[in-house]
Design a protein around this motif. Structure first.
Motif, PDB file in Angstrom:
ATOM      1  N   LEU A  31       0.837  -1.198   0.000  1.00 35.56           N
ATOM      2  CA  LEU A  31       0.000   0.000   0.000  1.00 35.56           C
ATOM      3  C   LEU A  31       0.875   1.252   0.000  1.00 35.56           C
ATOM      4  N   THR A  32       0.504   2.199  -0.826  1.00 40.33           N
ATOM      5  CA  THR A  32       0.984   3.558  -0.678  1.00 40.33           C
ATOM      6  C   THR A  32      -0.166   4.374  -0.104  1.00 40.33           C
ATOM      7  N   VAL A  33       0.116   5.586   0.292  1.00 39.82           N
ATOM      8  CA  VAL A  33      -0.954   6.430   0.824  1.00 39.82           C
ATOM      9  C   VAL A  33      -2.038   6.629  -0.227  1.00 39.82           C
ATOM     10  N   GLU A  81       5.984   2.858   1.144  1.00 44.36           N
ATOM     11  CA  GLU A  81       5.114   1.710   0.945  1.00 44.36           C
ATOM     12  C   GLU A  81       4.965   0.946   2.252  1.00 44.36           C
ATOM     13  N   TYR A  82       3.754   0.434   2.448  1.00 37.22           N
ATOM     14  CA  TYR A  82       3.446  -0.344   3.645  1.00 37.22           C
ATOM     15  C   TYR A  82       2.952  -1.720   3.203  1.00 37.22           C
ATOM     16  N   ALA A  83       3.060  -2.677   4.132  1.00 42.39           N
ATOM     17  CA  ALA A  83       2.559  -4.024   3.854  1.00 42.39           C
ATOM     18  C   ALA A  83       2.060  -4.644   5.151  1.00 42.39           C
ATOM     19  N   TYR A  84       1.009  -5.445   5.041  1.00 44.86           N
ATOM     20  CA  TYR A  84       0.551  -6.234   6.178  1.00 44.86           C
ATOM     21  C   TYR A  84       1.492  -7.411   6.373  1.00 44.86           C
ATOM     22  N   HIS A  85       1.543  -7.928   7.588  1.00 48.10           N
ATOM     23  CA  HIS A  85       2.123  -9.245   7.756  1.00 48.10           C
ATOM     24  C   HIS A  85       1.330 -10.193   6.849  1.00 48.10           C
ATOM     25  N   PRO A  86       2.023 -11.056   6.086  1.00 47.02           N
ATOM     26  CA  PRO A  86       1.316 -11.855   5.068  1.00 47.02           C
ATOM     27  C   PRO A  86       0.098 -12.609   5.594  1.00 47.02           C
ATOM     28  N   LEU A  87       0.243 -13.289   6.735  1.00 48.85           N
ATOM     29  CA  LEU A  87      -0.900 -14.053   7.238  1.00 48.85           C
ATOM     30  C   LEU A  87      -2.026 -13.142   7.682  1.00 48.85           C
ATOM     31  N   LEU A  88      -1.687 -11.987   8.194  1.00 47.07           N
ATOM     32  CA  LEU A  88      -2.731 -11.052   8.590  1.00 47.07           C
ATOM     33  C   LEU A  88      -3.499 -10.571   7.365  1.00 47.07           C
ATOM     34  N   ARG A  89      -2.785 -10.265   6.296  1.00 44.07           N
ATOM     35  CA  ARG A  89      -3.481  -9.832   5.078  1.00 44.07           C
ATOM     36  C   ARG A  89      -4.368 -10.934   4.533  1.00 44.07           C
TER      37      ARG A  89
END
Length: 850
Positions: A281-283, A317-325
């Motif tokens: 994700l970007t803003v 850029e941001y990212a969720y922890h894979p399992l959380l996403r």
């Protein structure tokens, strides 16, 4: 740690785990390969990264992180770049070698990148550890086996650490049997009691021994499970939180759904669900998906709640922890599948606006919206693939296969895939199927659709027959694009350089070289403006062939070498370089490029270029005095061109020229004259053909006719090659008339024309007396002239002088007596104006006789 490292990833708040570091060191100490396999969230990357950073033995670390959409070419480039960064000291070589990895490839030149990597590995001269992280993303079995082969044949100074979620599809049993493979599994990476205590202390949670044992019982020491538990436990209700927490992945996801989501405000929960369709994700993207401003929220989620991580060093850029996403996406699908599809559509629009073809394609097809999917496929995906750089787009197509659910989407999906795979027959059927479903589209999409059909049809024709089809039809496509390009979306405008490249290539092979050059230049400029590197290099390769045929050898070399640097091995670029080397009489280099051109990936080869490379091989045989073999090669090429319908005017002309050269070399003047005389009256003989006819007439003793044939060429000098050849034949005509002054003037004129481009081959193709003239064409300066021309036998003796053979051995090689050799040597010394063997060799080299 001493030495250099290459992009070892940073880990979020890692805790010190000396037990794991020692384990990794021990396992790798006496082996060449360490395989670290464990499920998602087990902490394997963090453990290996921290171990690399704390190494005390001075090994150099090269770190490669495999990405989900990485092509084989990019993986090999990334690996080579990492090794160069690790093993080359910028302070000792000024960075030149370290920078030689170049830029990431834009096409599918996987073999070329692998060959470069093999050469790089041989440079390793100090202990080096290559870490390949996220190997599970590398699913191509062929690439995995190539990696295994590289590992097995690597020098002793290189050790390899493979990090993967599962055992890779590689045949590692031989390494295991030889004791060269050690393994670390999930149980080795599991947290122990002390590590759990230290981890929870990072979250200001002090656990009792029973609480630690309870967490270990429920998580099995699973790193992400423990970290997520630490993030979620309340300090005043630790026991209750631990009771509800289990280590099974399914249960963890249920726990995250019930505990993490239930603890965030409803607006945040809605934001998390809606943005879970994107891996990063970007803003801007977050605001497009979640609605409202997202800058502060993303920063807080990453800083305080740790529901996200900053995925890039600049924090953009941001990212969720894979399992959380995955959990969030699963929850979104359960609660509102229609909203999930619309979110994919919004993501597709956002990525399309930013020009990200792969992500736009992936999200468009996941949206299950035919209108969105068709628009992206027609205006982004297919143009990208036709431009020759659709690797990442193809990855998206494979991941979304079968998701269309619409006849037109399915047909376009198949067409894009088959165009990428160079499957001409299947692509032809796809074009027909797509045409049946184009009615009713919006005007701009319909225009892109018709253009796509035309270009896909041309691509299919090239793959099946070697040509793009009717030339007038190709011209019409280019004209329509030039007139209506502004009405198309910016991405769809990529069709214009694709179409113009098709036109330029077809014009080249039909012999319309001036118009071909104009269109290829225009397409190259357009492609460069749109950053379509693969398409631009295709134009450069064909322009290089035109240059080489016209004698502009420096330009041809520059363009062809640029194409090879940017796109890897292509038959057309190697054809151009083979022609350049041939014209400059660098026969070893010419042979090298012939071999490389013939070995280029068959799926990427224009059949006509492949045949032209074989013709160049025949020209090399002529240069090595093997006219019979050359003639046989020409006959094979002619038959194949007729059988496969690849015999375009340029190729037929080329075949006829090499055939004539082979016959002239064999003194078959009558056949050459008979084949060409009848066409003189029609005025359709090209300059090169007129020159061959003049040589044939001269060989038949018709000196006057030969001179008449040469006059138009000598007056106009159409290209440097034809002009040089014509002046050399004119010199031979004057020799026949015993007009030594006129002959010398003609030869000098030929040398002046040849010097700027270092043309040498014409001097080897002309009649015997002219063949022995000075050949100092470097820099335009002529070498000192011979006092008298050497005979063929004297030239043969001269070529033995740089060797260690004595006069007796030379005689044995020539089947003559030693006295005959001495007689020839005496004549050679006199004509070269020297007194001994060494002076003769030096003088002959000055005259380019050696």
């Amino acid at each position: 740690m001493d030495g250099w490292t290459s992009h070892i990833p940073e880990s979020p708040s890692p805790i010190d785990r000396p037990r794991v570091r020692d384990l990794l060191s021990t396992r790798l100490r006496h082996t060449r390969v360490l395989l670290v396999t464990a499920g998602a969230g087990s902490g394997k990357t963090t453990a290996v990264a921290e171990w690399c950073k704390r190494r005390a033995f001075g090994e150099r670390i090269a770190w490669v992180s495999v990405t989900r959409d990485a092509s084989p070419a990019h993986f090999w480039w990334q690996t080579r770049h990492a090794l160069l960064s690790a093993v080359v000291s910028p302070s000792t070589v000024g960075g030149d070698l370290a920078n030689s990895a170049g830029q990431p490839p834009v096409t599918r030149a996987g073999k070329a990148e692998l060959d470069r990597l093999r050469r790089t590995i041989t440079m390793i001269g100090a202990p080096t550890i290559l870490v390949v992280d996220d190997l599970h993303y590398l699913r191509d079995v062929g690439v995995l086996e190539q990696l295994r082969d590289l590992i097995e044949h690597a020098p002793p100074d290189l050790q390899v650490v493979l990090v993967s979620r599962s055992d890779p599809a590689m045949r590692l049993h031989r390494l295991r049997i030889r004791g060269e493979l050690a393994e670390v599994r999930a149980r080795d990476l599991a947290f122990d009691a002390g590590e759990v205590t230290r981890l929870f202390a990072e979250y200001d949670l002090t656990l009792s021994d029973p609480q630690v044992r309870a967490l270990l019982d429920r998580t099995d020491g699973w790193a992400v499970g423990l970290r997520l538990a630490a993030m979620s436990l309340e300090p005043d209700a630790v026991d209750q939180g631990i009771t509800r927490f289990t280590g099974d992945e399914r249960t963890v996801m249920e726990y995250l759904t019930g505990e993490v989501l239930s603890h965030v405000p409803e607006p945040v929960r809605r934001f998390l669900l809606r943005t879970s369709v994107a891996e990063r994700l970007t803003v801007s993207l977050a605001e497009s998906l979640g609605g409202g401003t997202a800058d502060a929220l993303l920063a807080r989620l990453a800083r305080e709640d740790e529901l996200m991580i900053r995925a890039t060093r600049d924090g953009r850029e941001y990212a969720y922890h894979p399992l959380l996403r995955e959990m969030l996406y699963h929850q979104l699908s359960l609660e509102d599948g229609a909203l999930r599809d619309r979110q994919h559509g919004r993501a597709a629009a956002w990525y399309a606006a930013g020009g990200d073809v792969a992500e736009a394609t992936r999200h468009a097809l996941l949206s299950r919206d035919p209108e969105v999917s068709v628009r992206v496929l027609l205006t982004m995906t297919i143009p990208e693939i036709l431009a020759g750089q659709g690797d990442t787009a193809m990855t998206a197509l494979r991941e979304t296969a079968g998701r269309g659910g619409d006849p037109l989407v399915d047909a376009l999906h198949a067409a894009a895939r088959h165009a990428y795979e160079r499957d001409g027959a299947s692509l032809s059927a796809d074009v027909d199927e797509t045409g049946r479903h184009l009615a009713g589209l919006p005007t701009d999409v319909a225009e892109a659709g018709q253009t796509a059909l035309n270009l896909l049809g041309m691509t299919s024709s090239v793959l099946r027959t070697g040509g793009a089809g009717d030339l007038d039809e190709v011209r019409n496509v280019v004209r329509r694009l030039r007139e209506g390009a502004l009405a198309l979306s910016p991405a769809a405008a990529r069709y214009q350089p694709v179409a113009e490249t098709h036109l330029g290539v077809e014009l080249m092979w039909t012999g319309q070289t001036a118009e071909s050059e104009w269109h290829l230049r225009a397409a190259a400029d357009n492609a460069e403006h749109q950053r379509l590197e693969g398409l631009r290099t295709q134009c450069l390769s064909h322009l290089a062939v035109l240059d080489a045929r016209n004698g502009a050898l420096a330009s041809a070399r520059h363009r062809a070498e640029s194409a090879l640097r940017e796109v890897g091995d292509t038959a057309t670029a190697h054809l151009a370089l083979a022609q350049v080397s041939l014209q400059q009489a660098d026969f070893d280099q010419a042979a090298r490029h012939v071999v490389l051109g013939l070995a280029a990936d068959e799926s990427m080869v224009d059949r006509r270029a492949h045949l032209a490379v074989r013709l160049t091989a025949a020209e090399l045989l002529l240069a090595h005095d093997a006219p019979a073999k050359a003639a046989a090669t020409v006959a094979q090429v002619r038959a194949e061109a007729e059988e496969t319908q690849a015999g375009t005017p340029l190729l037929r002309h080329w075949i006829d020229l090499v055939d004539a050269d082979a016959r002239l070399a064999g003194a078959d003047y009558a056949t050459v004259a008979e084949q060409l005389r009848d066409r003189v009256g029609d005025g359709d003989l090209l300059p090169a053909e007129l020159i061959r006819l003049a040589q044939a007439e001269l060989g038949l003793g018709r000196t006057k006719q030969a001179e008449q044939l040469l006059q138009p060429i000598l007056a106009e000098e159409p290209t440097s090659v034809a002009a040089v050849e014509a002046w050399l034949v004119q010199a031979a005509v004057q020799d026949r008339r015993h007009d030594e002054a006129a002959a010398e003037d003609a030869r000098r004129h030929a040398m002046d024309l040849a010097a700027p481009e270092r043309l040498r081959l014409p001097f080897l193709r002309t009649p015997a007396r002219s063949r022995r003239i000075e050949m100092a064409v470097d820099g335009g300066a002529a070498a000192p002239a011979l006092l008298e021309a050497l005979t063929e036998r004297e030239l043969t003796v001269l070529r033995y002088l740089p060797t260690m053979r004595g006069n007796t051995e030379i005689g044995e090689c020539m089947f003559v007596s030693v006295n005959t050799v001495k007689s020839h040597l005496k004549a050679v010394y006199r004509k070269l104006a020297v007194s001994n063997r060494r002076e003769a060799v030096n003088r002959a080299r000055e005259l380019h006789l050696l």
